[in-house]
Design an enzyme around this catalytic site. Structure first.
Site, PDB file in Angstrom:
ATOM      1  N   SER A 307       0.971  -1.170   0.034  1.00 57.63           N
ATOM      2  CA  SER A 307       0.033   0.003  -0.012  1.00 57.63           C
ATOM      3  C   SER A 307       0.863   1.310   0.080  1.00 57.63           C
ATOM      4  O   SER A 307       1.610   1.511  -0.933  1.00 57.63           O
ATOM      5  CB  SER A 307      -0.898  -0.193   1.266  1.00 57.63           C
ATOM      6  OG  SER A 307      -1.966   0.785   1.043  1.00 57.63           O
ATOM      7  N   LYS A 332      -0.745  -4.147  -3.502  1.00 55.47           N
ATOM      8  CA  LYS A 332      -1.943  -3.535  -2.932  1.00 55.47           C
ATOM      9  C   LYS A 332      -2.194  -2.148  -3.402  1.00 55.47           C
ATOM     10  O   LYS A 332      -1.908  -1.113  -3.054  1.00 55.47           O
ATOM     11  CB  LYS A 332      -2.027  -3.831  -1.404  1.00 55.47           C
ATOM     12  CG  LYS A 332      -3.585  -3.446  -0.914  1.00 55.47           C
ATOM     13  CD  LYS A 332      -3.663  -1.816  -0.618  1.00 55.47           C
ATOM     14  CE  LYS A 332      -5.130  -1.758   0.052  1.00 55.47           C
ATOM     15  NZ  LYS A 332      -5.651  -0.595   0.059  1.00 55.47           N
ATOM     16  N   GLN A 336      -9.055   3.066   0.316  1.00 54.54           N
ATOM     17  CA  GLN A 336     -10.159   3.204   1.010  1.00 54.54           C
ATOM     18  C   GLN A 336     -10.512   4.179   1.766  1.00 54.54           C
ATOM     19  O   GLN A 336      -9.393   5.264   2.004  1.00 54.54           O
ATOM     20  CB  GLN A 336     -10.205   1.816   2.192  1.00 54.54           C
ATOM     21  CG  GLN A 336     -10.353   0.577   1.541  1.00 54.54           C
ATOM     22  CD  GLN A 336      -8.987   0.184   0.563  1.00 54.54           C
ATOM     23  OE1 GLN A 336      -7.888   0.579   1.174  1.00 54.54           O
ATOM     24  NE2 GLN A 336      -9.225  -0.726  -0.299  1.00 54.54           N
TER      25      GLN A 336
END
Length: 501
Positions: A307, A332, A336
């Site tokens: 991420s 990733k 979100q």
């Protein structure tokens, strides 16, 4: 302030948080601009259910309450309905948290909690470890990125949604969690007995190595990480740092604005840091407002770097010329945001709202980022723990013997083989270890010997001298420092002779 931003489902006493990149509503506006923020507000105000949909759900609830043979918990049914909608998305990073879980989630963001200290996500009904937290009980026990947690204290996690898996892992400080774990490359599940403890989330660690090479380790991109990073970077620079190693191995990610703020300290003004693409394929590019550094930078990463770690790695590689060293990253590539106020009861929805791409437009989701220089750790860094319910002895042949041989070899006792067969050489190596550890020299590996082997190996793994990836990063920086110094000397000599001539 993005109060809801962090990784999703950290294995704490109350919940597990997986590798997430979160924005919060304010973060969404920062990335997509005011118009996008207004569009989001419109979505939030939408009524949601059509009349026939509302009628269907209401009828189902009424039928259950009126006909089910036992008394039902209405709140639990509503939560289950919301959970069902989130599961239907098929996205491991979008999930629902009830009031209690959401509250514990917020507590974990503040920086300390009790638990085993590992970060996970849900993948096709499996609880998958993204990375253990530095210094946590999980790390000390040997939990690794990509491990699949099969059960906790004998209770299977298979097919459970993440909140239900969380409930089986929670427990107070000092209590034990017995985890069965499936690891790639091992035929049988591994067992870990982990004592839950307080876990403190210090996210930045810095040290000056020889030749003025600075090393900064970032374990997670939390609310205060950028500020702490700036503090430590400034200290190193004041000490005369000539090159920097940024270590994001086993860093599961965190808050998008935080990583952008950190990266723009190295990326020249106007150059791209990250691209974020919404559901309508509209992209917004975050460009640097900072400036580049005069010294060289390398980034260490591994399969637990996810991420925000990958955003940093991609941006520094493509826009600041940094080298990436280590292993392929996690992969990733989605973003979100969390919604709590809209639900009105303390519960929380975390929803994937976009995907992110590297400066050159690459989407790394499911693929990760490849290092410029691939460096593997010694095999004993990833050795499986020994099953202590059986004493290992001469003429046995199994995976536990193989683990023991790998440990012995890593500790310098040289059994002569690492294939799982307990031969005379292995027995002699065991005796030498037992003698050094002041244990009874039987040549067999009982519980005490197995525990002593694992504790001794942890010390070896934690010694920076044995960290191949870290050492390679420092070595590369030293080369670049010498190359730069040599270039300066050549320029000075060329100027001198030119002037003299």
């Amino acid at each position: 302030m993005l109060k809801k931003s962090t990784a999703a489902f950290m294995i704490v006493a109350a919940l597990l948080c997986g590798s997430l990149l979160t924005l919060g509503v304010t973060g969404y506006v920062q990335v997509f601009g005011q118009a996008a923020g207004e569009g989001l507000a419109t979505v939030l105000q939408t009524a949601g259910l059509q009349e026939k949909e509302s009628k269907k759900l209401g009828t189902a609830l009424s039928l259950i309450e009126g006909n089910y043979y036992e008394k039902v918990d209405r709140e639990k049914l509503i939560d289950g309905a919301v959970n069902g909608m989130m599961e239907a998305l098929g996205d491991p990073y979008s999930n629902y948290m009830g009031k209690e879980t959401a509250q514990r989630f917020e507590e974990s963001i503040e920086g300390s909690f009790s638990g085993i200290g590992a970060e996970v996500s849900s993948d096709n009904g499996k609880v998958v470890v993204v990375s253990p937290i530095k210094g946590s009980p999980a790390e000390k026990a040997g939990i690794q990125a990509k491990d699949v947690i099969l059960s906790v204290n004998g209770e299977s996690l298979e097919g459970l949604e993440l909140n239900a898996a969380v409930a089986k892992i929670r427990g107070p400080k000092g209590s034990k969690a017995t985890l069965k774990v499936q690891r790639t490359g091992t035929a049988e599940p591994l067992q870990f007995v982990i004592t839950r403890d307080d876990v403190r989330l210090e996210t930045v660690y810095a040290k000056m190595e020889k030749d003025h090479v600075g090393v900064i380790e970032v374990t997670q991109f939390s609310q205060n990480t950028s500020e702490r990073f700036k503090e430590e970077l400034m200290k190193l620079e004041k000490q005369g740092m000539k090159g920097l190693v940024i270590d994001v191995r086993n860093d599961p990610g965190g808050v998008l604005p935080v990583v952008i703020e950190m990266v723009e300290q190295f990326v020249p003004k106007g150059k791209s840091i990250v691209q974020v693409e919404d559901k309508n394929k509209q992209r917004e590019v975050s460009t640097s407002k900072g400036s580049s550094k005069k010294y060289p930078v390398v980034v260490l990463m591994n399969k637990g770097s996810a991420s925000a770690s990958e955003i940093m790695a991609g941006a520094l590689q493509q826009s600041a010329g940094a080298k990436l060293i280590g292993e392929n990253s996690f992969g990733k590539g989605t973003v979100q945001t969390s919604f709590e106020e809209q639900l009105g009861d303390g519960s929380l929805l975390k929803i994937t709202i976009a995907k992110w791409l590297t400066p050159d437009g690459t989407w790394i989701h499911g693929k990760g980022i490849k290092p410029d220089i691939a460096v593997a750790q010694p095999d004993y860094f990833s050795v499986a723990p020994i099953n202590k319910s059986v004493t290992l002895q001469y003429n046995m042949n199994n995976a536990d013997v193989k683990s023991a041989q790998t440990m012995l070899d890593g500790l310098g006792y040289k059994p002569g083989r690492k294939d799982g067969y307990f031969d005379a050489g292995t027995k002699e190596a065991v005796k030498k270890f037992q003698s050094a550890a002041k244990l009874k020299t039987t040549g067999s590996i009982d519980t005490k010997t197995a525990e002593a082997l694992e504790l001794a190996l942890i010390k070896v793994i934690q010694d920076p001298v044995n960290d191949n990836q870290r050492n390679k990063g420092i070595e590369e920086i030293q080369k670049e420092i010498k190359a730069a110094a040599s270039k300066v000397r050549r320029l000075i000599l060329a100027f001198f002779f030119s002037f003299k001539g």
